[in-house]
Write a protein that holds these residues in place. Structure first.
Motif, PDB file in Angstrom:
ATOM      1  N   ALA B 133      60.542  56.869  36.548  1.00 16.21           N
ATOM      2  CA  ALA B 133      61.746  57.852  36.802  1.00 16.21           C
ATOM      3  C   ALA B 133      61.379  58.558  38.193  1.00 16.21           C
ATOM      4  N   LEU B 137      63.604  56.228  40.746  1.00 12.11           N
ATOM      5  CA  LEU B 137      64.770  56.947  40.526  1.00 12.11           C
ATOM      6  C   LEU B 137      64.815  58.245  41.575  1.00 12.11           C
ATOM      7  N   GLY B 244      62.724  64.250  38.753  1.00 11.73           N
ATOM      8  CA  GLY B 244      61.641  63.817  37.765  1.00 11.73           C
ATOM      9  C   GLY B 244      61.748  64.633  36.793  1.00 11.73           C
ATOM     10  N   ILE B 247      64.605  63.928  33.912  1.00  7.36           N
ATOM     11  CA  ILE B 247      64.324  62.869  33.047  1.00  7.36           C
ATOM     12  C   ILE B 247      63.473  63.293  31.849  1.00  7.36           C
ATOM     13  N   SER B 251      64.093  63.655  28.047  1.00  5.69           N
ATOM     14  CA  SER B 251      63.400  62.788  27.102  1.00  5.69           C
ATOM     15  C   SER B 251      62.721  63.619  25.732  1.00  5.69           C
ATOM     16  N   LEU B 362      73.621  58.290  34.979  1.00  3.70           N
ATOM     17  CA  LEU B 362      72.676  57.964  34.104  1.00  3.70           C
ATOM     18  C   LEU B 362      73.591  58.343  32.469  1.00  3.70           C
ATOM     19  N   PHE B 369      66.157  58.660  26.701  1.00  4.37           N
ATOM     20  CA  PHE B 369      65.146  58.310  27.418  1.00  4.37           C
ATOM     21  C   PHE B 369      63.556  58.297  26.577  1.00  4.37           C
ATOM     22  N   VAL B 390      59.401  55.394  32.117  1.00  6.62           N
ATOM     23  CA  VAL B 390      60.380  55.773  31.126  1.00  6.62           C
ATOM     24  C   VAL B 390      61.094  54.455  30.593  1.00  6.62           C
TER      25      VAL B 390
END
Lengths: 65, 396
Positions: B133, B137, B244, B247, B251, B362, B369, B390
């Motif tokens: 991620a 990403l 970062g 994500i 999660s 997303l 995640f 991830v």
């Protein structure tokens, strides 16, 4: 309660509008329209207006009593 | 207000590896002690509570940025005169030359491009199911947008992340990290000077606008060099940090991700909440211009003051349940992660646009995640992950 708008400082981030759409609005050009310019903010809009002013990331909005 | 109290002293080093990895207990201790705490190791007054942090940021006449941003003199000297490290009319003038291109107003035409890029990127990663991620990403989107926007030449782009990281490391105390960073900051400055000398920028870009301003005599050549770097250095790591962290946070808090998926209009508030709870920029300094006080604690003229955004944003005096990640938090917008007032982040419109676009893309595709290996990227100024492996679940 009044709100002073420093239009020179406003960069059009629009966070005030998210907080108080009936008080602050960005037009199609992204310029700020303040509904109560030069007037007292009506009682029913004061809470939202204060929240909108506090959200300004460049401190262009100031609450004056 | 009385100013008889003196600032208590904190003897800990808040820039060791351990402190950078887990900063929040130090910050809590600083908040508990006083509105202003003398950091013995760093020669600065820490401002760790929300109200005082906000007050210092709003009083740029008393708390100056020139010679004030970094916790060490060589870095302050190196950046003296850039927008970040200037005050008053000079600052307003420099900011005006560039900032008008960065306002949400000016960025409106960029919105579709950023949305499209974010959509393409997320579609491809979701197809792969597992990705990093950070590398795949968080870094990929800003790197595909920002250098073109600034007009940076193709050659030299491979150094941008390293240079930007070094730039932020140099703003800390003169520890090993800052010492290692200084030569790389020099490389970046030299490259920026070369770009100005040769005029090698993409037409129509922010950089081209800066060169035009020089040609019109609005800024000097030296200021032009500063302005080239002013917006490049801070525009990458900060957004990368936020994405970062986002994500990782989602999660760990799948209920919050469900809320976002059910109601995507929460996304702008979620971005504020991410920046509040995992502030990408830990702190910036200021220099007290006159004898003054912070929350009743006297601060003599010439003192260095460290405004700790990442602590103010978790101040229990301001935010209820400050350590809880809550995308519906009503006052998340009050977070100070972008700074405030005269020096409030000029690029936040773009940063918000990038982060919101990724979350939108997303939210349409990812249901969960699952985080594997993570690693922190240690930096004196930026709090970020270096890796967040991830695996994502999708509806089908």
């Amino acid at each position: 309660m009044k709100i002073e708008v420093d239009y020179k400082r406003c960069e059009g981030h629009g966070l005030c509008e998210d907080q108080a759409p009936d008080v602050f609005e960005l037009d199609d050009e992204g310029d700020l329209i303040y509904q109560f310019e030069g007037q007292d903010v009506p009682a029913e809009h004061q809470t939202a207006a204060a929240r909108g002013a506090a959200a300004c990331p460049v401190a262009a909005l100031r609450v004056v009593q | 207000m009385t100013t008889t109290e003196t600032a208590p002293t904190y003897s800990g080093d808040i820039y060791t590896d351990a402190a950078l990895l887990e900063p929040y207990e130090d910050y809590r201790a600083l908040r508990e002690l006083s509105p202003a705490v003398w950091l013995e190791k760093h020669g600065a007054y820490a401002v760790a509570r929300y109200d005082e942090a906000r007050a210092v940021l709003m009083d740029s006449d008393t708390f100056r940025s020139a010679n004030g941003i970094a916790l060490n003199e060589p870095a302050n000297e190196a950046i003296l005169g850039c927008t970040l490290a200037s005050d008053g009319e000079l600052h307003a003038h420099l900011r005006q030359v560039v900032a008008h291109r960065l306002t949400p107003r000016a960025l409106r035409p960029m919105k579709d491009l950023v949305r499209e890029r974010a959509d393409e990127l997320v579609a491809e990663l979701v197809e792969r199911k597992s990705f990093d991620a950070v590398a795949d990403l968080a870094r990929a989107l800003p790197l595909s947008i920002v250098p073109d926007f600034i007009g940076w030449p193709q050659e030299g782009r491979e150094h941008l992340l390293r240079w930007a990281g070094a730039n932020f490391d140099s703003f800390g105390p003169m520890n090993e990290r800052a010492q290692r960073a200084m030569p790389q900051c020099g490389e970046m400055a030299a490259f920026g000077a070369e770009v100005v000398r040769t005029g090698n920028v993409l037409p129509g870009s922010l950089g081209a606008g800066v060169l035009e301003a020089r040609d019109k005599g609005e800024v000097t050549t030296e200021q032009t060099m500063m302005l080239m770097l002013d917006y490049l250095a801070p525009s990458l790591d900060t957004t990368i940090s936020a994405v970062g962290s986002a994500i990782w946070l989602f999660s760990q808090h799948p209920d919050q991700w469900d809320l976002l998926r059910e109601d995507p209009s929460l996304i702008p508030n979620a971005v504020n909440e991410i920046v509040r709870i995992e502030s990408p920029i830990r702190a910036f300094g200021r220099l007290a211009n006159v004898d003054t006080e912070i929350g009743g604690v006297p601060v003599p003229a010439g003192s260095r003051v460290l405004v700790i955004y990442a602590s103010a944003n978790r101040d229990e005096r301001k935010f209820e349940r400050p350590d809880e990640f809550d995308v519906t938090r009503r006052d998340a917008v009050h977070q100070l992660g972008f700074g405030l007032g005269d020096h409030g982040c000029a690029g936040q419109g773009l940063a918000r646009m990038e982060t919101e676009s990724l979350l939108h893309a997303l939210a349409q595709r990812v249901t969960r995640f699952h985080v594997g290996e993570t690693e922190r990227a240690l930096n004196n100024l930026i709090r970020a992950f270096g890796t967040v492996q991830v695996t994502v679940d999708t509806e089908d």
